[in-house]
Design an enzyme around this catalytic site. Structure first.
Site, PDB file in Angstrom:
ATOM      1  N   ASP A   1     -13.397  30.275   1.645  1.00  0.00           N
ATOM      2  CA  ASP A   1     -13.081  31.703   1.543  1.00  0.00           C
ATOM      3  C   ASP A   1     -13.634  32.520   2.701  1.00  0.00           C
ATOM      4  OD1 ASP A   1     -11.908  31.158  -0.953  1.00  0.00           O
ATOM      5  OD2 ASP A   1     -13.856  31.338  -1.929  1.00  0.00           O
TER       6      ASP A   1
ATOM      7  N   LYS B   1     -10.351  31.854   6.964  1.00  0.00           N
ATOM      8  CA  LYS B   1      -9.800  30.950   7.992  1.00  0.00           C
ATOM      9  C   LYS B   1      -8.316  31.204   8.236  1.00  0.00           C
ATOM     10  CE  LYS B   1     -11.087  27.466   5.448  1.00  0.00           C
ATOM     11  NZ  LYS B   1     -11.928  28.145   4.476  1.00  0.00           N
TER      12      LYS B   1
ATOM     13  N   GLY C   1      -6.642  28.858  -0.846  1.00  0.00           N
ATOM     14  CA  GLY C   1      -5.827  30.071  -0.862  1.00  0.00           C
ATOM     15  C   GLY C   1      -6.093  30.825   0.423  1.00  0.00           C
ATOM     16  N   HIS C   2      -5.156  30.744   1.360  1.00  0.00           N
ATOM     17  CA  HIS C   2      -5.352  31.400   2.656  1.00  0.00           C
ATOM     18  C   HIS C   2      -4.550  32.695   2.685  1.00  0.00           C
ATOM     19  CE1 HIS C   2      -6.564  27.272   4.534  1.00  0.00           C
ATOM     20  NE2 HIS C   2      -7.485  27.791   3.767  1.00  0.00           N
TER      21      HIS C   2
ATOM     22  N   GLN D   1     -11.261  24.923   2.537  1.00  0.00           N
ATOM     23  CA  GLN D   1     -12.609  25.019   1.943  1.00  0.00           C
ATOM     24  C   GLN D   1     -13.651  25.211   3.060  1.00  0.00           C
ATOM     25  OE1 GLN D   1     -10.440  22.261   0.628  1.00  0.00           O
ATOM     26  NE2 GLN D   1      -9.738  23.864  -0.719  1.00  0.00           N
TER      27      GLN D   1
HETATM   28  P1  IMP Z   1     -11.757  21.720  -6.677  1.00  0.00           P
HETATM   29  O1  IMP Z   1     -11.552  21.600  -5.213  1.00  0.00           O
HETATM   30  O2  IMP Z   1     -10.678  22.506  -7.369  1.00  0.00           O
HETATM   31  O3  IMP Z   1     -12.008  20.410  -7.331  1.00  0.00           O
HETATM   32  O4  IMP Z   1     -13.105  22.573  -6.907  1.00  0.00           O
HETATM   33  C1  IMP Z   1     -14.382  22.081  -6.540  1.00  0.00           C
HETATM   34  C2  IMP Z   1     -15.266  23.198  -6.012  1.00  0.00           C
HETATM   35  O5  IMP Z   1     -14.729  23.678  -4.788  1.00  0.00           O
HETATM   36  C3  IMP Z   1     -15.333  24.409  -6.932  1.00  0.00           C
HETATM   37  O6  IMP Z   1     -16.601  25.001  -6.807  1.00  0.00           O
HETATM   38  C4  IMP Z   1     -14.281  25.343  -6.367  1.00  0.00           C
HETATM   39  O7  IMP Z   1     -14.535  26.682  -6.676  1.00  0.00           O
HETATM   40  C5  IMP Z   1     -14.465  25.074  -4.881  1.00  0.00           C
HETATM   41  N1  IMP Z   1     -13.264  25.342  -4.100  1.00  0.00           N
HETATM   42  C6  IMP Z   1     -12.167  24.578  -3.980  1.00  0.00           C
HETATM   43  N2  IMP Z   1     -11.280  25.136  -3.152  1.00  0.00           N
HETATM   44  C7  IMP Z   1     -11.833  26.267  -2.708  1.00  0.00           C
HETATM   45  C8  IMP Z   1     -11.418  27.271  -1.785  1.00  0.00           C
HETATM   46  O8  IMP Z   1     -10.329  27.231  -1.192  1.00  0.00           O
HETATM   47  N3  IMP Z   1     -12.286  28.297  -1.582  1.00  0.00           N
HETATM   48  C9  IMP Z   1     -13.491  28.354  -2.195  1.00  0.00           C
HETATM   49  N4  IMP Z   1     -13.933  27.449  -3.056  1.00  0.00           N
HETATM   50  C10 IMP Z   1     -13.108  26.405  -3.309  1.00  0.00           C
END
Ligand code: IMP
Length: 414
Positions: free
Chosen positions: A14, A17, A41-42, A218
């Site tokens: 977040d 990027k 989510g970009h 991420q």
């Molecule tokens: P998952 O990727 O959905 O399995 O989530 C694992 C961890 O990564 C959790 O803490 C999510 O909130 C975090 N996470 C996954 N994708 C994002 C992102 O695009 N931005 C921020 N946190 C993310």
């Protein structure tokens, strides 16, 4: 291949990027996304309209840029088809999109398993998009890839095996069993929608004599190997993920731009040394509209964390940094910067890090700032102090969500 530049998040995702990739893309011939999936989510403003991209590379708003979804990305085809249709509806063509046949598919049983695990008390706070279970199947070598959609007999068999393995878990958790034949029909219809985009993305990268941006998802602190495990995502978010995701030669020359926020956030459970769970964090969240673009969840907020950023610089190989959302700190009388952890990170456990802070004077930013020179000296001083503390140049700072609100920092400032 003349020029490769990767954009990697240096916090917990977040960082903004997408906007940075969108801003840089004009100087490149294409954008290749190398990891993650529909958990990302970009957010990008194009023609004054807000768009949230999940797996489509952030170069898609330029019709002449090739946009590659490479093998490191996992795809939920139903969501991808909606993402493409949403762009079409807004008049944005996806003719420049290419999808690797090696991408693994997030299937309905992955999403259900993720949701079941997240309904338990000891949850990770995932996005519930099936990411962990999908990457787990990839590692267990029972995953289904885009290319597998084109061998119907093998696909049927593979789905049967997977569904028979997963159904007992679904049923014991109160869900109806899945039917592999319905899943097969569902996938076949989705396949037809994405077939025009399927192409060997590695080959496209290797054989074009052009410049590419490599888009991460991420952030380093969510990396499966080097992040705050187990509170991480299931993909590689560091430099290593560029090579494994795209298949670029190991000795490729890649510049890396790390992206940080002017403060810090994290969504989901897990260590966050500089979190402010009180009124300051609340104020940052409100001013920064810090709610997840994929899940809408409130993000946890806190101050910039120099030891954390330095760790992420090492793992990402960043040789320059872009700082986003400086405007969000406008109006704070004082701002804190975590300069070190007393006692380090005991046993590698980020939850035990005890931050010590330096306090600096805050600033007020007017709207419509157009250049670095328009910023108040205190705001400039904040950015330059962080630059000194992290030890590599901050090349740009953003003061709003739009492309034109990304300001270059002149070299003479240093
Ligand atoms: P998952 O990727 O959905 O399995 O989530 C694992 C961890 O990564 C959790 O803490 C999510 O909130 C975090 N996470 C996954 N994708 C994002 C992102 O695009 N931005 C921020 N946190 C993310």
């Amino acid at each position: 291949m003349s020029k490769l530049t990767a954009v990697i998040g240096l916090n917990w995702g977040d960082e903004g990027k997408g906007k940075i990739v969108d801003g840089l893309a004009k100087d490149y011939d294409g954008v290749a996304r190398f990891s993650g999936g529909p958990n990302a989510g970009h957010t990008i403003y194009h023609n004054n309209e807000k768009h949230v991209l999940h797996v489509i590379p952030s170069g898609i708003f330029y019709p002449d840029k090739l946009c590659l979804i490479t093998a490191g990305v996992v795809l939920d085809l139903a969501k991808l088809v909606i993402e493409i249709a949403g762009l079409h509806q807004k008049g944005i063509s996806c003719d420049n999109l290419r999808i690797s046949p090696e991408c693994h598919l997030v299937l309905p049983y992955h999403t259900l398993i993720d949701q079941i695990r997240e309904s338990r008390k000891a949850k990770l706070g995932t996005t519930k998009s099936g990411i962990g279970p999908c990457y787990a199947d990839r590692t267990a070598r029972i995953g289904i890839r885009v290319k597998d959609l084109f061998d119907e007999a093998a696909l049927r068999e593979n789905l049967e095996i997977n569904v028979s393995e997963k159904n007992p878990f679904l049923v014991v958790n109160g869900y109806l069993p899945l039917d592999s034949e319905s899943l097969f029909d569902h996938l076949r219809s989705l396949r037809d929608s994405i077939t025009p985009y399927v192409a060997d993305t590695r080959n496209l990268l290797l054989n074009c004599d052009t410049s590419f941006l490599l888009e991460g998802a991420q952030g380093v602190m969510l990396d499966i190997d080097q992040g705050t495990y187990p509170f991480v995502t299931s993909s590689q978010c560091t430099y290593a993920g560029i090579l494994s995701g795209t298949g670029l030669p190991a000795r490729s020359e890649i510049d890396v731009i790390g992206v940080i926020k002017a403060y810090n956030t994290r969504v989901g459970t897990g260590p966050f040394p500089t979190e402010d769970a009180g009124s300051i964090g609340e104020r940052i969240r409100t001013q920064g509209k810090e709610f997840g673009s994929t899940t809408g969840r409130p993000r946890r907020c806190g101050w910039v964390d120099i030891p954390q950023i330095k760790y992420a610089i090492e793992l990402s190989g960043a040789n320059a940094v872009v700082m986003t959302k400086l405007d969000v700190l406008s109006g704070f009388q004082e701002i804190q910067i975590c300069t070190e952890y007393t006692g380090g990170v005991p046993g590698g456990d980020w939850g035990k890090a005890r931050p010590s802070y330096q306090t600096v004077t805050g600033f007020i930013l007017d709207t419509g700032v157009k250049s670095w020179d328009d910023l108040p000296a205190t705001a400039q001083g904040y950015v330059l102090l962080i630059e000194r503390l992290i030890g590599i140049p901050i090349s740009q700072v953003s003061v709003g969500p739009r492309r034109q609100e990304i300001l270059d920092i002149p070299v003479y400032c240093r």
